[in-house]
Write an enzyme that holds these catalytic residues in place. Structure first.
Site, PDB file in Angstrom:
ATOM      1  N   LYS A 162      29.523  37.393  45.610  1.00  0.00           N
ATOM      2  CA  LYS A 162      30.372  38.400  46.242  1.00  0.00           C
ATOM      3  C   LYS A 162      30.438  39.685  45.408  1.00  0.00           C
ATOM      4  CE  LYS A 162      35.141  38.497  48.091  1.00  0.00           C
ATOM      5  NZ  LYS A 162      36.088  38.743  46.981  1.00  0.00           N
ATOM      6  N   SER A 163      30.692  39.544  44.112  1.00  0.00           N
ATOM      7  CA  SER A 163      30.797  40.716  43.247  1.00  0.00           C
ATOM      8  C   SER A 163      29.505  41.521  43.225  1.00  0.00           C
ATOM      9  CB  SER A 163      31.148  40.288  41.818  1.00  0.00           C
ATOM     10  OG  SER A 163      32.417  39.689  41.759  1.00  0.00           O
TER      11      SER A 163
ATOM     12  N   SER B 186      39.646  44.023  33.249  1.00  0.00           N
ATOM     13  CA  SER B 186      39.363  43.996  34.681  1.00  0.00           C
ATOM     14  C   SER B 186      38.035  44.684  34.958  1.00  0.00           C
ATOM     15  CB  SER B 186      40.476  44.698  35.462  1.00  0.00           C
ATOM     16  OG  SER B 186      40.072  44.974  36.791  1.00  0.00           O
TER      17      SER B 186
ATOM     18  N   GLN C 216      36.970  45.458  37.811  1.00  0.00           N
ATOM     19  CA  GLN C 216      37.172  46.456  38.862  1.00  0.00           C
ATOM     20  C   GLN C 216      37.660  47.780  38.272  1.00  0.00           C
ATOM     21  OE1 GLN C 216      39.704  44.739  41.861  1.00  0.00           O
ATOM     22  NE2 GLN C 216      38.243  43.145  42.399  1.00  0.00           N
TER      23      GLN C 216
ATOM     24  N   ASP D  64      38.713  33.915  38.581  1.00  0.00           N
ATOM     25  CA  ASP D  64      38.663  33.535  39.993  1.00  0.00           C
ATOM     26  C   ASP D  64      38.599  32.024  40.193  1.00  0.00           C
ATOM     27  OD1 ASP D  64      38.824  36.110  40.954  1.00  0.00           O
ATOM     28  OD2 ASP D  64      36.661  36.391  41.074  1.00  0.00           O
TER      29      ASP D  64
ATOM     30  N   ARG E 121      48.700  33.521  42.815  1.00  0.00           N
ATOM     31  CA  ARG E 121      47.955  32.259  42.704  1.00  0.00           C
ATOM     32  C   ARG E 121      48.628  31.252  41.778  1.00  0.00           C
ATOM     33  NH1 ARG E 121      41.726  34.642  42.902  1.00  0.00           N
ATOM     34  NH2 ARG E 121      41.704  34.908  45.171  1.00  0.00           N
TER      35      ARG E 121
END
Length: 451
Positions: free
Chosen positions: A40-41, A191, A193, A338, A369
């Site tokens: 996905k990344s 992070s 992102q 994740d 989570r």
């Protein structure tokens, strides 16, 4: 292969058959060999970086998930031509992207990012350096996630970014500038992102832009930039990029997603006499923390790297056995952030206590989570102590079938489907349409395993 007909070129991943719940029962030891969908990344980055390149790139192994399709449509909204070359069972799997050397068009309407934090945060870095205004919005879950972490550094670089409240939540209004400034940013969180948003903006700056993290986060951005002949330099936990570079157009292949493989790896590792082989999976060392954690738990598994073309790719073989509890924290967390929901399930199946710390980041994912995992494990009869930054799980008790909620979070849904394979009686996981954001085809693999 020739492109599909024009009406197929914009077809999104299929989710019409998405179930509303999983019904799971205990399984016997199993033997399986499989491949998981594309990472996905890496799929997100492949589409964005190809759009930034100076020519045409083909992307093979693209993950046809709802999240990744949001990135495709977002880049199209910025004037990038993207054609579907091949369709797989669950949607487009091979794309052709015609890069525009970083010169984008102002979108005619707000850009929808769906559930995808990666789309919103990385795209913000690109848009910060574009001389027009863009609005980014998303679904209910995404609009709760903090965007101040990318807004702060991008504002320092000269972009104007408006969001809601102190956490700068979406919708975001971004007024970019062609005069984006280089900075050295000390990030309070590890992070990928945040780091990627700053590096992408830094590609357009006049000078060197650097990001320092408390721990090393996943490095897909640096690896892909290097593959596309854009220079970055890492010194310790600091990565730097020089402005004025344009990615070279090259074809990209997306390996299987280790985060998706993790569910099946845990399913096999905790079941004596089970055997599993996962082929063509990404084995990036900044992502393989799940494997090292499981080995520390006593799992019998081996990884073998077959090739390395920007990203290491290979296979993982698992022989089931008994697991033991461990402590997880510190610089280990960014490498398996994740996978913590499924690691928590492994902890419930292990003997002894598993302690997870330094995982504050889990509070602001698609769901909280930490809270979601703790509540669902308790429903299945597991003793869990919840902390602000993690949890302590007492393993060894037989799991009991229960009805649990995903809270619209794909990783919670899949983790507790795996837990149900070990529980007495039936386990029902509710609200599982979200699984299509990352792993179309998960339900089919689950049904095959249950029989």
């Amino acid at each position: 292969p020739p492109p599909l007909s024009p009406d197929m070129s914009a077809s999104p991943p299929s989710s019409s058959s998405a179930p509303s719940q999983f019904k799971v029962k205990s399984v016997s030891p199993f033997t399986a060999e499989l491949e998981v969908p594309g990472d996905k990344s890496i799929s997100h980055r492949a589409v964005m970086f190809a759009g930034l390149s100076n020519g045409t790139c083909e992307i093979d192994g693209f993950l046809p998930s709802e999240d990744c399709w949001c990135t495709v449509e977002a880049m199209r909204a910025l004037g990038v031509q993207i054609d579907v070359l091949e369709e797989g069972e669950h949607g487009p799997s091979k794309l052709r992207v015609k890069g525009n050397s970083g010169r984008f068009e102002a979108p005619t309407e707000p850009v929808y990012c769906g559930n995808s934090g990666t789309t919103m945060r990385l795209l913000s870095g690109i848009l910060a350096a574009q001389p027009f205004e863009t609005e980014l919005h998303g679904d209910a879950s995404l609009t709760r996630r903090p965007m101040d972490r990318i807004a702060k550094p991008l504002r320092q670089m000269g972009a104007e970014i408006e969001g809601r409240g102190d956490r700068c939540t979406a919708p975001l209004k971004i007024r970019g500038t062609a005069e984006i400034q280089p900075i050295h940013y000390e990030s309070p969180v590890a992070s990928a992102q945040v780091k990627s948003a700053i590096l992408l903006a830094g590609m357009f700056a006049n000078g060197k832009t650097s990001v320092t993290e408390p721990y090393l986060s996943r490095d897909h951005t640096e690896r892909m930039l290097h593959y596309l002949l854009v220079k970055t330099v890492r010194e310790g936990n600091t990565v730097s990029i020089w402005g004025g570079q344009t990615p070279e157009s090259r074809d990209l292949r997306v390996p299987g997603d280790i985060s998706s493989a993790a569910f099946w790896i845990v399913a096999a590792a905790a079941r004596p006499k089970s055997r599993l082989r996962v082929r063509n999976v990404g084995l990036n060392p900044t992502r393989s923390g799940i494997l090292h954690a499981l080995i520390r738990m006593g799992a019998r598994l081996n990884e073998c790297i077959d090739e390395e073309n920007g990203e290491p790719v290979g296979s993982v073989e698992v022989n089931g056995g008994s697991l033991r509890g461990i402590e997880i924290g510190g610089d280990e967390i960014p490498k398996l952030i994740d996978e913590i929901p499924i690691i928590a399930v492994a902890g419930a199946l292990a003997e002894g206590k598993t302690v997870i710390r330094d995982a504050h980041e889990l509070r602001v994912k698609e769901s909280d989570r930490i809270s979601a995992v703790a509540e669902n494990l308790r429903r299945m009869g597991v003793e869990v102590q919840e902390f602000a930054d993690g949890m302590e799980i007492t393993g060894g008790a037989k799991l009991q079938g229960a009805t649990v909620d995903s809270l619209g979070d794909h990783r919670i849904a899949m983790a507790f489907a795996i837990a149900g394979l070990y529980a007495e009686g039936e386990t029902i996981v509710r609200d599982v349409e979200c699984v299509n954001t990352s792993y179309p085809g998960f339900e089919a693999e689950l049904k095959q395993l249950i029989g």
